[in-house]
Design a protein around this motif. Structure first.
Motif, PDB file in Angstrom:
ATOM      1  N   ARG A   1      26.654  25.030  47.196  1.00  7.98           N
ATOM      2  CA  ARG A   1      28.079  25.378  47.168  1.00  7.98           C
ATOM      3  C   ARG A   1      28.954  24.141  47.164  1.00  7.98           C
ATOM      4  NH1 ARG A   1      26.583  30.367  49.337  1.00  7.98           N
ATOM      5  NH2 ARG A   1      28.178  31.981  49.314  1.00  7.98           N
TER       6      ARG A   1
ATOM      7  N   GLU B   1      32.210  37.487  44.297  1.00 11.88           N
ATOM      8  CA  GLU B   1      32.366  38.829  44.842  1.00 11.88           C
ATOM      9  C   GLU B   1      32.689  39.842  43.754  1.00 11.88           C
ATOM     10  OE1 GLU B   1      31.852  39.774  47.931  1.00 11.88           O
ATOM     11  OE2 GLU B   1      32.533  41.851  47.733  1.00 11.88           O
TER      12      GLU B   1
ATOM     13  N   PRO C   1      22.333  37.496  56.121  1.00 19.88           N
ATOM     14  CA  PRO C   1      21.026  38.111  55.896  1.00 19.88           C
ATOM     15  C   PRO C   1      20.579  38.937  57.099  1.00 19.88           C
ATOM     16  CG  PRO C   1      20.985  35.806  55.240  1.00 19.88           C
ATOM     17  CD  PRO C   1      22.328  36.066  55.851  1.00 19.88           C
ATOM     18  N   VAL C   2      20.090  40.122  56.836  1.00 18.67           N
ATOM     19  CA  VAL C   2      19.561  40.972  57.892  1.00 18.67           C
ATOM     20  C   VAL C   2      18.174  41.422  57.458  1.00 18.67           C
ATOM     21  CG1 VAL C   2      19.981  43.017  59.292  1.00 18.67           C
ATOM     22  CG2 VAL C   2      21.895  41.780  58.307  1.00 18.67           C
TER      23      VAL C   2
ATOM     24  N   PRO D   1      28.462  43.365  45.723  1.00 19.90           N
ATOM     25  CA  PRO D   1      28.021  44.759  45.730  1.00 19.90           C
ATOM     26  C   PRO D   1      28.999  45.716  45.066  1.00 19.90           C
ATOM     27  CG  PRO D   1      28.569  43.971  47.949  1.00 19.90           C
ATOM     28  CD  PRO D   1      28.608  42.796  47.061  1.00 19.90           C
ATOM     29  N   LEU D   2      30.247  45.319  44.965  1.00 23.43           N
ATOM     30  CA  LEU D   2      31.224  46.209  44.341  1.00 23.43           C
ATOM     31  C   LEU D   2      31.316  45.999  42.834  1.00 23.43           C
ATOM     32  CD1 LEU D   2      34.285  46.329  46.764  1.00 23.43           C
ATOM     33  CD2 LEU D   2      32.517  48.032  46.369  1.00 23.43           C
TER      34      LEU D   2
ATOM     35  N   LEU E   1      28.130  48.271  51.471  1.00 30.19           N
ATOM     36  CA  LEU E   1      28.809  48.721  50.270  1.00 30.19           C
ATOM     37  C   LEU E   1      29.964  49.645  50.639  1.00 30.19           C
ATOM     38  CD1 LEU E   1      28.962  48.894  47.221  1.00 30.19           C
ATOM     39  CD2 LEU E   1      27.265  50.732  47.293  1.00 30.19           C
TER      40      LEU E   1
ATOM     41  N   PRO F   1      30.171  29.473  54.065  1.00 30.89           N
ATOM     42  CA  PRO F   1      29.525  28.265  54.570  1.00 30.89           C
ATOM     43  C   PRO F   1      30.348  26.999  54.366  1.00 30.89           C
ATOM     44  CG  PRO F   1      28.373  29.148  52.644  1.00 30.89           C
ATOM     45  CD  PRO F   1      29.391  30.148  53.030  1.00 30.89           C
ATOM     46  N   LEU F   2      31.276  27.037  53.432  1.00 27.16           N
ATOM     47  CA  LEU F   2      32.090  25.842  53.203  1.00 27.16           C
ATOM     48  C   LEU F   2      33.356  25.829  54.056  1.00 27.16           C
ATOM     49  CD1 LEU F   2      31.985  25.225  49.351  1.00 27.16           C
ATOM     50  CD2 LEU F   2      30.789  24.027  51.181  1.00 27.16           C
TER      51      LEU F   2
ATOM     52  N   GLY G   1      34.529  32.210  45.584  1.00 24.10           N
ATOM     53  CA  GLY G   1      34.341  33.473  46.295  1.00 24.10           C
ATOM     54  C   GLY G   1      34.835  34.641  45.467  1.00 24.10           C
TER      55      GLY G   1
ATOM     56  N   LEU H   1      24.202  25.586  51.264  1.00 24.13           N
ATOM     57  CA  LEU H   1      25.410  24.834  51.570  1.00 24.13           C
ATOM     58  C   LEU H   1      25.584  23.697  50.581  1.00 24.13           C
ATOM     59  CD1 LEU H   1      27.769  24.287  53.440  1.00 24.13           C
ATOM     60  CD2 LEU H   1      26.242  22.956  54.894  1.00 24.13           C
TER      61      LEU H   1
ATOM     62  N   GLU I   1      35.034  33.929  51.368  1.00 25.69           N
ATOM     63  CA  GLU I   1      34.343  32.674  51.076  1.00 25.69           C
ATOM     64  C   GLU I   1      35.101  31.481  51.651  1.00 25.69           C
ATOM     65  OE1 GLU I   1      31.425  32.301  49.617  1.00 25.69           O
ATOM     66  OE2 GLU I   1      31.420  30.117  49.519  1.00 25.69           O
TER      67      GLU I   1
ATOM     68  N   SER J   1      38.559  43.215  44.779  1.00 34.43           N
ATOM     69  CA  SER J   1      37.313  42.608  45.238  1.00 34.43           C
ATOM     70  C   SER J   1      37.368  41.093  45.093  1.00 34.43           C
ATOM     71  CB  SER J   1      36.107  43.205  44.500  1.00 34.43           C
ATOM     72  OG  SER J   1      36.150  42.886  43.144  1.00 34.43           O
TER      73      SER J   1
ATOM     74  N   PRO K   1      19.918  37.962  51.365  1.00 37.37           N
ATOM     75  CA  PRO K   1      19.132  37.684  52.563  1.00 37.37           C
ATOM     76  C   PRO K   1      17.754  37.132  52.219  1.00 37.37           C
ATOM     77  CG  PRO K   1      20.171  39.825  52.741  1.00 37.37           C
ATOM     78  CD  PRO K   1      20.470  39.311  51.363  1.00 37.37           C
TER      79      PRO K   1
ATOM     80  N   GLY L   1      36.803  38.528  48.119  1.00 34.49           N
ATOM     81  CA  GLY L   1      35.814  37.465  47.978  1.00 34.49           C
ATOM     82  C   GLY L   1      36.435  36.104  48.267  1.00 34.49           C
ATOM     83  N   ALA L   2      37.627  35.903  47.768  1.00 36.50           N
ATOM     84  CA  ALA L   2      38.305  34.629  47.998  1.00 36.50           C
ATOM     85  C   ALA L   2      38.566  34.417  49.488  1.00 36.50           C
ATOM     86  CB  ALA L   2      39.619  34.594  47.221  1.00 36.50           C
TER      87      ALA L   2
END
Lengths: 224, 224
Positions: B130, B168, A117-118, B173-174, A127, A173-174, B164, B127, A168, A160, B117, A164-165
């Motif tokens: 997940r 994803e 997060p930003v 985003p994709l 993107l 987090p895991l 993930g 957490l 993640e 993608s 975010p 993602g895999a």
DNA sequence: ATCAGGCCTGAATAAGTGTTCAGTTCTTGA
DNA sequence: TCAAGAACTGAACACTTATTCAGGCCTGAT
């Protein structure tokens, strides 16, 4: 006018700009994106807060450039690794391994670039970053498909999914925090690469071989 | 004391609490987590901003409960689908499909729960969420391994990788924005489920069969 | 009807940071 | 050495929202 930008000044300005970006990168690598705040970054770069705004219109621009920078490096590394491979399948394996190794060696930075997060909007930059990397992976998958090594498939979606895999499972987090044990890190890279290759249709036995080849070159897990 | 909480009041308090949570959920489903702000949520729930604080100590608590709530529903849906399957492999396929269908039908909510975010710290809740879902998937993978349908593997890592990949590729985003075309949505679910099953070692041909079975039951893609 | 006590209200407050800008310092060419 | 102009400084400002709390309102027992 009695003042002109001399070459020396131009160089110093460029250096300062780089210093600010580098400070932002260091901050992100240490503390994640949350640590990329104007005042601290300025201190790291040995400038005042206001100076940052002479180089970047806003914090969003600063972070966007940071993301683009890291992505550029990442993409180059992926291409280098894949191009050095003997065939399309091992190129794909090399590409995946490269991503895995990189995110593992700079987890905080990777998390920051990818998903942390930003408080400003950097979705466009993220993107673009994903598009570049995913596009490269998709191209490698496609090459393997055309070579007859993989079944036909939606390569963009597959790419993608693979990313993602990786993300993640390795920096999410895991993800287990095996920062210390380089053996476990290597295992994780191998495991995830194997999963990724099988996901796109590489046979289990062949995938295991490719994984060994790809991880063998002895890339250190420390230092980008 | 001349005032005691009567049953009626207790019920009203509980209803109000639920209304606030529901308002938060609606807001998240419509506009993502960014839309979950105290004042707007209060308006949606027909209470004043201050009232929210009589039910939730802080915004972080509100969002954490929201995440937990959605996760609980998701976990229940996964279990229901998997338990209804005839064997461990199709249970895994059903679980994966369920996740895919759910995230696709509530993309904004899913994105909010998973990765968007937020200005308060909800990492603990995310957490936990997940962990629950990944644990369930890991258990299903493990069952398939024990049944001899899959090669031995690090099931926890595999589970987080699968999730993930789903997230994803489907809500990241994709992800292509095929909100309208339900045929494409179904294709995406099938494609990603196939990838996931192959990733954990299901043979391509068998995986295709499982995917068809899992997607067949005619789950609508609309409405959680 | 009355009042004790919690419940609700919503405007005011608080707090954290990105951003600005008037003043200062530095660089350049004469 | 000096003046013009650019770059730098950092304290003040701006803005956004979560959070608070004094006062009003409602509920329930007498």
């Amino acid at each position: 006018m009695v003042y002109r930008r001399t070459h020396q000044v131009v160089k110093r300005l460029a250096a300062r700009r780089s210093a600010i970006l580098a400070a932002a990168r260091d901050a992100a690598a240490e503390g994640g994106m949350v640590a990329v705040q104007i005042a601290p970054v300025a201190i790291r770069a040995n400038v005042a807060a206001g100076t940052v705004y002479r180089y970047f219109p806003s914090k969003a621009d600063l972070i966007s450039e940071l993301i683009a920078d890291v992505s550029r490096d990442e993409l180059a590394a992926i291409r280098r690794a894949a191009d050095a491979a003997p065939g399309p399948s091992s190129a794909l394996a090399a590409a995946v391994t490269t991503v895995a190794v990189h995110v593992l060696s700079q987890r905080k930075l990777a998390w920051g670039i990818l998903a942390e997060p930003v408080d400003v909007d950097v979705t466009a930059s993220r993107l673009a970053s994903r598009r570049e990397i995913a596009g490269e992976i998709a191209g490698r998958i496609d090459a393997a498909v055309r070579a007859g090594h993989l079944p036909a498939q939606d390569t963009a979606l597959a790419a993608s999914a693979l990313l993602g895999a990786l993300h993640e499972s390795l920096v999410g987090p895991l993800a287990p925090d095996n920062t210390e044990d380089s053996g476990k890190l290597r295992d994780a890279v191998q495991t995830v690469t194997l999963l990724a290759l099988r996901a796109v249709g590489v046979m289990d036995a062949r995938a295991r071989g490719l994984v060994v080849q790809a991880v063998l070159p002895g890339k250190t897990l420390v230092g980008a």
